[in-house]
Design a protein around this motif. Structure first.
Motif, PDB file in Angstrom:
ATOM      1  N   PHE A  21      37.391  -9.317 -80.011  1.00  0.00           N
ATOM      2  CA  PHE A  21      35.897  -8.868 -79.378  1.00  0.00           C
ATOM      3  C   PHE A  21      34.905  -8.516 -80.537  1.00  0.00           C
ATOM      4  N   ALA A  22      35.409  -8.147 -81.772  1.00  0.00           N
ATOM      5  CA  ALA A  22      34.288  -8.062 -82.812  1.00  0.00           C
ATOM      6  C   ALA A  22      33.691  -9.299 -83.098  1.00  0.00           C
ATOM      7  N   GLN A  23      34.625 -10.444 -83.162  1.00  0.00           N
ATOM      8  CA  GLN A  23      34.120 -11.691 -83.533  1.00  0.00           C
ATOM      9  C   GLN A  23      33.028 -12.040 -82.310  1.00  0.00           C
ATOM     10  N   LEU A  24      33.217 -11.986 -81.178  1.00  0.00           N
ATOM     11  CA  LEU A  24      32.364 -12.248 -80.069  1.00  0.00           C
ATOM     12  C   LEU A  24      31.197 -11.166 -80.159  1.00  0.00           C
ATOM     13  N   ALA A  71      23.812 -13.712 -78.680  1.00  0.00           N
ATOM     14  CA  ALA A  71      23.575 -14.765 -77.474  1.00  0.00           C
ATOM     15  C   ALA A  71      24.704 -14.219 -76.417  1.00  0.00           C
ATOM     16  N   TYR A  72      25.829 -14.030 -77.094  1.00  0.00           N
ATOM     17  CA  TYR A  72      27.289 -13.565 -76.154  1.00  0.00           C
ATOM     18  C   TYR A  72      26.933 -12.161 -75.514  1.00  0.00           C
ATOM     19  N   LEU A  73      26.140 -11.304 -76.381  1.00  0.00           N
ATOM     20  CA  LEU A  73      26.018  -9.796 -75.783  1.00  0.00           C
ATOM     21  C   LEU A  73      24.932  -9.978 -74.595  1.00  0.00           C
ATOM     22  N   GLN A  74      24.012 -10.878 -75.022  1.00  0.00           N
ATOM     23  CA  GLN A  74      22.795 -11.036 -74.158  1.00  0.00           C
ATOM     24  C   GLN A  74      23.380 -11.328 -72.641  1.00  0.00           C
ATOM     25  N   ARG A  75      24.392 -12.304 -72.719  1.00  0.00           N
ATOM     26  CA  ARG A  75      24.882 -13.005 -71.545  1.00  0.00           C
ATOM     27  C   ARG A  75      25.664 -11.803 -70.854  1.00  0.00           C
ATOM     28  N   MET A  76      26.479 -11.374 -71.811  1.00  0.00           N
ATOM     29  CA  MET A  76      27.178 -10.079 -71.014  1.00  0.00           C
ATOM     30  C   MET A  76      26.375  -9.118 -70.414  1.00  0.00           C
ATOM     31  N   ARG A  77      25.283  -8.640 -71.038  1.00  0.00           N
ATOM     32  CA  ARG A  77      24.354  -7.862 -70.456  1.00  0.00           C
ATOM     33  C   ARG A  77      23.937  -8.162 -69.209  1.00  0.00           C
ATOM     34  N   GLN A  78      23.547  -9.476 -68.961  1.00  0.00           N
ATOM     35  CA  GLN A  78      22.781 -10.223 -67.917  1.00  0.00           C
ATOM     36  C   GLN A  78      23.864 -10.138 -66.918  1.00  0.00           C
ATOM     37  N   GLY A  79      25.054 -10.339 -67.121  1.00  0.00           N
ATOM     38  CA  GLY A  79      26.256 -10.341 -66.122  1.00  0.00           C
ATOM     39  C   GLY A  79      26.483  -9.079 -65.517  1.00  0.00           C
ATOM     40  N   VAL A  80      26.128  -7.789 -66.258  1.00  0.00           N
ATOM     41  CA  VAL A  80      26.462  -6.572 -65.897  1.00  0.00           C
ATOM     42  C   VAL A  80      25.515  -6.406 -64.971  1.00  0.00           C
ATOM     43  N   LEU A  81      24.091  -6.742 -65.367  1.00  0.00           N
ATOM     44  CA  LEU A  81      23.152  -6.518 -64.545  1.00  0.00           C
ATOM     45  C   LEU A  81      22.987  -7.333 -63.038  1.00  0.00           C
ATOM     46  N   GLU A  82      23.584  -8.519 -63.107  1.00  0.00           N
ATOM     47  CA  GLU A  82      23.615  -9.154 -61.871  1.00  0.00           C
ATOM     48  C   GLU A  82      24.615  -8.522 -60.805  1.00  0.00           C
ATOM     49  N   ARG A  83      25.824  -7.981 -61.658  1.00  0.00           N
ATOM     50  CA  ARG A  83      26.757  -7.050 -60.793  1.00  0.00           C
ATOM     51  C   ARG A  83      26.211  -6.109 -60.331  1.00  0.00           C
ATOM     52  N   MET A  84      25.465  -5.362 -61.001  1.00  0.00           N
ATOM     53  CA  MET A  84      24.585  -4.153 -60.655  1.00  0.00           C
ATOM     54  C   MET A  84      23.724  -4.473 -59.242  1.00  0.00           C
ATOM     55  N   LYS A 138      14.462  -9.310 -51.814  1.00  0.00           N
ATOM     56  CA  LYS A 138      13.078  -9.568 -53.002  1.00  0.00           C
ATOM     57  C   LYS A 138      13.769  -8.758 -54.173  1.00  0.00           C
ATOM     58  N   ILE A 139      14.192  -9.826 -55.321  1.00  0.00           N
ATOM     59  CA  ILE A 139      14.487  -9.038 -56.522  1.00  0.00           C
ATOM     60  C   ILE A 139      13.676  -9.464 -57.680  1.00  0.00           C
ATOM     61  N   SER A 140      13.288  -8.550 -58.412  1.00  0.00           N
ATOM     62  CA  SER A 140      12.359  -8.784 -59.378  1.00  0.00           C
ATOM     63  C   SER A 140      13.015  -8.418 -60.602  1.00  0.00           C
ATOM     64  N   TYR A 141      13.057  -9.055 -61.654  1.00  0.00           N
ATOM     65  CA  TYR A 141      13.753  -8.968 -63.100  1.00  0.00           C
ATOM     66  C   TYR A 141      12.475  -8.754 -64.121  1.00  0.00           C
ATOM     67  N   HIS A 142      12.548  -7.670 -65.079  1.00  0.00           N
ATOM     68  CA  HIS A 142      11.820  -7.412 -65.966  1.00  0.00           C
ATOM     69  C   HIS A 142      12.588  -7.712 -67.262  1.00  0.00           C
ATOM     70  N   GLN A 143      11.826  -7.849 -68.538  1.00  0.00           N
ATOM     71  CA  GLN A 143      12.429  -8.197 -69.578  1.00  0.00           C
ATOM     72  C   GLN A 143      13.491  -7.223 -69.927  1.00  0.00           C
ATOM     73  N   LEU A 144      14.686  -7.622 -70.409  1.00  0.00           N
ATOM     74  CA  LEU A 144      15.737  -6.799 -70.832  1.00  0.00           C
ATOM     75  C   LEU A 144      15.560  -6.295 -72.275  1.00  0.00           C
ATOM     76  N   ASP A 145      16.078  -4.882 -72.391  1.00  0.00           N
ATOM     77  CA  ASP A 145      15.662  -4.246 -73.711  1.00  0.00           C
ATOM     78  C   ASP A 145      16.580  -5.112 -74.643  1.00  0.00           C
ATOM     79  N   LYS A 146      16.394  -4.797 -75.804  1.00  0.00           N
ATOM     80  CA  LYS A 146      17.358  -5.365 -76.805  1.00  0.00           C
ATOM     81  C   LYS A 146      18.704  -5.012 -76.643  1.00  0.00           C
ATOM     82  N   VAL A 147      19.702  -5.902 -76.743  1.00  0.00           N
ATOM     83  CA  VAL A 147      21.270  -5.558 -76.686  1.00  0.00           C
ATOM     84  C   VAL A 147      21.577  -4.300 -77.604  1.00  0.00           C
ATOM     85  N   ALA A 148      21.986  -3.342 -77.018  1.00  0.00           N
ATOM     86  CA  ALA A 148      22.347  -2.343 -77.919  1.00  0.00           C
ATOM     87  C   ALA A 148      23.602  -2.791 -78.765  1.00  0.00           C
ATOM     88  N   GLU A 149      23.689  -2.448 -80.113  1.00  0.00           N
ATOM     89  CA  GLU A 149      24.694  -2.705 -80.951  1.00  0.00           C
ATOM     90  C   GLU A 149      25.707  -1.563 -80.769  1.00  0.00           C
TER      91      GLU A 149
END
Length: 634
Positions: free
Chosen positions: A75-78, A83-96, A623-634
């Motif tokens: 996981f450390a390499q990923l 970009a991977y973390l951003q996709r993961m974050r977006q996936g979490v948001l979609e599930r929410m 009606k789903i409104s998206y706002h800009q995601l914050d920077k992915v937390a490290e």
């Protein structure tokens, strides 16, 4: 006189203009403050219901923790890839978002779970049970550890149960007919007879020649296949705990002080030796037997003899029920507690119920806890003092290295001089290099970053492990580039020969396929090309005797009609060409033993499809409104 002049000026035209300019500036400031109000920080809204940034952050961190536990070091390499973390974050948001939609649907359906059902669910949860029963103290302790209140947890359980009921109503409304399962079962258990003609690519490679024109044309058309890797050369400073420790010599006073403060670390736990008699069952009959056994023992019966004749633990029974010496926490909790509660050698326990059954325990020996003397552990303590002091120095030097490399960004020389370190060099290395310290993914990412080489600056301190840290400085860089034609001539010839041989074998296979379709034999032609002909009967879809690529192609062919074979040409991954003649299809004449499981699997698949369709419908209406995601937390 002066005051009159001032009053007269205040009433003048210029003063009035200044006054209105001031008013206008205040009005603009007011409008600006209104226009510059903080933007909506919620990542998304679902039908007007916000998903807060904090909720997303919590869910994102939980997902990271889950993946770290699942993938370990991979996981450390990923995680080094933003970009991977951003996709993961977006996936979490979609599930929410899906969860909010389902909860809203439940609310609209006025589906509610009663208090009694919630209570039963909580009482049945294994996290809150002790000795097979719900323990209220344990329940409250677990909630406190997770910063939950009973009311909040109750509401969460209620919502989870409502969600289960709702989704269950959706997915379980689907069903699979027995005829569907039977049809699929027959297809899965169908067998086929086939004749295979294999033409090897290697038989067409020997005669292939490559001209200079072909070589140049292929090179010009495939530059991307002949690129050199980007390369980097770095200087670096390395802090290493072990090297720091090698230069530390703790005094006897240091060793004595450490020993005095950490005596518990050198304490051996109390050990006990017991014998036991086990009755493996846990019913009323077993309880009667163990009670009767205890009466015999108290009346003077020989424990070892009874253990040999009555104990269900046959291994220890051979030795009169004796077990090896053990420390606290090794045995079953109930057994452990009873064994360490016995006061003196020869004492018997009352019947003890464990996960294995009922035990009677006899104490055979006690080794009390003791602390090892300093002389016994002196070298061990000395080494620990060295390591502790080295780690302290390591942390201090790490901070100094960070400060100095920032203050002297264009070189590591000044940093090395002040810290007493040596600048080490790594000559040009390709991006695939595993030379230390490029073997560390964090170092490699920094070494090939545009920022370090463009700004000619030192990196931040990079933690290689809990014992090593480094700072690097890029001193040379070569970008990826097309290698000269002469340098890649061998690779060009190999690629061209492969392509020409592949075209030749494909053409030959196509010609032989036409002969097969016309009823001609091609056995001799295949043999002339060092190929092989084989006949296979009763081939199954998962048959190991047939390449899976061929099996997949075989079961895509239509059934033979009027006994006429069905033909196909299949190119294998290695370039070999296989002609396939399907001669017969055999249907299973009865249901397999997997029919019921197959029907259940079909029903689950239909249920999953219904759930996905339900979510798609909810999303389409929402009606789903998206706002800009914050920077992915490290």
């Amino acid at each position: 006189m002066l005051m009159d002049k001032l009053r007269e000026g205040a009433q003048g035209r210029i003063a009035k203009i200044i006054f209105w300019l001031i008013i206008f500036s205040f009005s603009l400031a007011g409008v600006g403050s209104y226009l510059n109000r903080p933007a909506n920080t919620d990542p998304a809204e679902v039908n007007g219901e916000p998903i807060t940034a904090q909720a997303l952050e919590n869910a994102y961190r939980n997902e990271r923790s889950r993946l770290e536990a699942q993938l370990g070091e991979n996981f450390a390499q990923l995680a080094d890839n933003p970009a991977y973390l951003q996709r993961m974050r977006q996936g979490v948001l979609e599930r929410m978002i899906d969860d909010v939609l389902v909860n809203q649907a439940i609310k609209d359906a006025k589906l509610r779970v009663g208090d009694e059902q919630v209570k039963k669910a909580i009482l049945a949860m294994p996290y809150f049970q002790k000795d097979g029963k719900f323990d209220n103290d344990l329940y409250l302790a677990v909630l406190r550890q997770n910063n939950l209140t009973p009311e909040g947890f109750r509401d969460t359980v209620r919502q989870d149960l409502a969600t289960q009921d709702y989704l269950g109503a959706v997915s379980q409304s689907e069903f699979a007919l027995p005829a569907e399962a039977r049809l699929l079962d027959r297809l899965l258990n169908q067998t086929r007879d086939v004749r295979l003609y294999t033409l090897p690519l290697a038989a067409f490679s020997g005669a292939v020649q490559v001209t200079d024109e072909e070589r140049k044309a292929f090179y010009d058309a495939h530059h991307d296949q002949f690129m050199s890797q980007e390369q980097v050369a770095i200087n670096y400073l390395l802090l290493d705990v072990d090297k720091i420790a090698a230069g530390i010599s703790p005094s006897d006073a240091d060793v004595q002080a450490y020993y005095d403060q950490h005596q518990d670390s050198y304490r051996t736990a109390e050990r006990r030796k017991v014998a036991h008699i086990l009755f493996a069952k846990q019913d009323a009959d077993a309880q009667k037997k163990v009670d009767a056994e205890l009466v015999k023992l108290k009346a003077g019966a020989d424990f070892a003899a009874l253990a040999k004749s009555d104990s269900a633990d046959t291994l220890s029974a051979r030795n009169g029920g004796e077990l090896d010496w053990f420390e606290p926490g090794v045995m079953d909790p109930a057994f452990d507690k009873a064994a360490f509660a016995l006061a003196k050698v020869g004492d018997l326990s009352q019947p003890v119920q464990s996960q294995f059954g009922y035990h009677i325990i006899k104490l055979l020996g006690v080794e009390p806890a003791k602390v090892k003397t300093l002389d016994e552990v002196k070298e061990q303590v000395r080494q620990q003092v060295k390591e502790d002091k080295a780690k302290e120095q390591f942390l201090d030097l790490q901070q100094q290295m960070a400060d100095l490399s920032f203050e002297n960004p264009d070189s590591l020389d000044e940093v090395a001089t002040k810290l007493g370190l040596q600048v080490q060099q790594l000559a040009l290395q390709p991006v695939s290099s595993n030379e230390f310290p490029l073997s560390n993914d964090k170092v490699k990412t920094q070494a090939f970053s545009v920022e370090l080489r463009d700004q000619n600056t030192n990196s931040e301190v990079i933690a290689l492990s809990d014992k090593q840290a480094a700072v690097i400085h890029v001193v040379d860089y070569k970008p990826a580039a097309v290698r000269p034609l002469d340098e890649v001539k061998a690779a060009l010839d190999t690629a061209i020969k492969h392509d020409k041989a592949l075209a030749a074998v494909q053409a030959e296979a196509a010609a032989l396929l036409e002969k097969l379709k016309s009823g001609e034999s091609v056995d001799a032609a295949v043999a002339a090309k060092q190929g092989k002909v084989e006949t296979l009967a009763g081939v199954r879809r998962d048959d190991q005797k047939l390449d899976q690529q061929l099996a997949s192609a075989l079961f895509k062919l239509a059934k033979p009609v009027d006994g006429k074979p069905v033909y196909s040409q299949v190119g294998l991954f290695d370039g070999d060409q296989v002609l396939m003649a399907l001669t017969a299809v055999h249907e299973a004449d009865k249901d397999s033993a997997n029919l019921s499981r197959l029907q259940a699997s079909l029903q689950r698949n239909y249920g999953d499809a219904a759930y996905r369709a339900m979510l798609a419908q909810l999303r389409a209406k929402a009606k789903i409104s998206y706002h800009q995601l914050d920077k992915v937390a490290e």
